[in-house]
Motif scaffolding. Structure first.
Motif, mmCIF file in Angstrom:
data_model
loop_
_atom_site.group_PDB
_atom_site.id
_atom_site.type_symbol
_atom_site.label_atom_id
_atom_site.label_comp_id
_atom_site.label_asym_id
_atom_site.label_seq_id
_atom_site.Cartn_x
_atom_site.Cartn_y
_atom_site.Cartn_z
ATOM 1 N N GLY A 14 0.779 -1.228 0.000
ATOM 2 C CA GLY A 14 0.000 0.000 0.000
ATOM 3 C C GLY A 14 0.811 1.279 0.000
ATOM 4 O O GLY A 14 0.245 2.371 0.040
ATOM 5 N N LYS A 15 2.128 1.185 -0.071
ATOM 6 C CA LYS A 15 2.952 2.396 -0.057
ATOM 7 C C LYS A 15 2.975 3.121 -1.396
ATOM 8 O O LYS A 15 3.367 4.283 -1.458
ATOM 9 C CB LYS A 15 4.368 2.070 0.407
ATOM 10 C CG LYS A 15 4.410 1.690 1.878
ATOM 11 C CD LYS A 15 5.805 1.659 2.407
ATOM 12 C CE LYS A 15 5.732 1.401 3.915
ATOM 13 N NZ LYS A 15 7.048 1.433 4.529
ATOM 14 N N VAL A 16 2.565 2.441 -2.468
ATOM 15 C CA VAL A 16 2.470 3.068 -3.782
ATOM 16 C C VAL A 16 1.063 2.836 -4.314
ATOM 17 O O VAL A 16 0.574 1.708 -4.305
ATOM 18 C CB VAL A 16 3.499 2.492 -4.788
ATOM 19 C CG1 VAL A 16 3.327 3.136 -6.162
ATOM 20 C CG2 VAL A 16 4.914 2.662 -4.283
ATOM 21 N N THR A 17 0.435 3.918 -4.732
ATOM 22 C CA THR A 17 -0.861 3.799 -5.405
ATOM 23 C C THR A 17 -0.728 4.371 -6.803
ATOM 24 O O THR A 17 0.112 5.238 -7.067
ATOM 25 C CB THR A 17 -1.986 4.539 -4.649
ATOM 26 O OG1 THR A 17 -1.658 5.915 -4.535
ATOM 27 C CG2 THR A 17 -2.199 3.945 -3.267
ATOM 28 N N GLN A 52 -0.904 8.545 -12.618
ATOM 29 C CA GLN A 52 -0.393 9.258 -11.451
ATOM 30 C C GLN A 52 0.005 8.243 -10.398
ATOM 31 O O GLN A 52 -0.766 7.333 -10.079
ATOM 32 C CB GLN A 52 -1.448 10.204 -10.890
ATOM 33 C CG GLN A 52 -1.844 11.288 -11.862
ATOM 34 C CD GLN A 52 -3.042 12.080 -11.378
ATOM 35 O OE1 GLN A 52 -3.806 11.631 -10.536
ATOM 36 N NE2 GLN A 52 -3.214 13.271 -11.923
ATOM 37 N N PHE A 53 1.212 8.409 -9.862
ATOM 38 C CA PHE A 53 1.701 7.561 -8.792
ATOM 39 C C PHE A 53 1.785 8.388 -7.511
ATOM 40 O O PHE A 53 2.260 9.520 -7.539
ATOM 41 C CB PHE A 53 3.093 7.003 -9.113
ATOM 42 C CG PHE A 53 3.113 6.033 -10.262
ATOM 43 C CD1 PHE A 53 2.781 4.699 -10.062
ATOM 44 C CD2 PHE A 53 3.456 6.447 -11.535
ATOM 45 C CE1 PHE A 53 2.800 3.799 -11.113
ATOM 46 C CE2 PHE A 53 3.472 5.563 -12.595
ATOM 47 C CZ PHE A 53 3.139 4.233 -12.385
ATOM 48 N N VAL A 54 1.338 7.830 -6.418
ATOM 49 C CA VAL A 54 1.514 8.422 -5.095
ATOM 50 C C VAL A 54 2.440 7.481 -4.340
ATOM 51 O O VAL A 54 2.263 6.261 -4.383
ATOM 52 C CB VAL A 54 0.163 8.594 -4.355
ATOM 53 C CG1 VAL A 54 0.380 9.091 -2.938
ATOM 54 C CG2 VAL A 54 -0.746 9.529 -5.132
ATOM 55 N N GLY A 55 3.431 8.056 -3.660
ATOM 56 C CA GLY A 55 4.436 7.239 -2.984
ATOM 57 C C GLY A 55 5.673 7.074 -3.833
ATOM 58 O O GLY A 55 6.332 6.029 -3.789
#
Length: 138
Positions: A14-17, A52-55
């Motif tokens: 869950g560290k990358v969405t 789009q990447f978060v993390g």
């Protein structure tokens, strides 16, 4: 026609969405590098530059060839993308998107590299290694 909704996914820890425009098609790649990377064919959703990447601090990018790179989560190892260098198009593993049960396999590439120990029932357009390089190499 592609749906304009968004689809979301995440790595195992869950560290990358990842968020991308909704796609309905999955492509299977049977090349040796994809099979070595994931233990089987790479089942990918091709996404445009609207990914789009978060993390980002948890993403490690591996330069897998002169023309492409592969990204993975540095914490849990989940495969996140395959990307041609210089292009803003991502091939995202279909399994990242939990809502992907309505995906359809639309093509298979490097079909001449597919080993005999698996086969898909889907009838799709197929391209050999030579056809892929002829089409995508400038």
């Amino acid at each position: 026609m592609e749906n304009l909704e968004r689809m979301e996914g995440q790595c195992l820890c869950g560290k990358v969405t990842v968020t991308a425009g909704r796609r309905d098609a999955v492509e299977a790649c049977h090349c040796g590098m994809c099979r070595q990377w994931g233990g089987g064919p790479y089942l990918a959703v091709h996404c445009d530059s609207d990914v789009q990447f978060v993390g980002l601090e948890n993403i490690t990018v591996y330069n897998s060839s002169d023309w492409a790179e592969r990204g993975f989560c540095s914490e849990c190892g989940t495969h996140l993308f395959y990307k041609l260098k210089g292009a803003e198009e991502y091939a995202i593993p279909a399994g990242l998107f939990q809502s992907g049960s309505d995906f359809s396999m639309t093509s298979q590439i490097f079909i001449d590299r597919k080993p005999g120990y698996y086969s898909f029932a889907n009838i799709t357009p197929e391209m050999t290694e030579g056809e892929v390089f002829a089409r995508y190499t400038p």
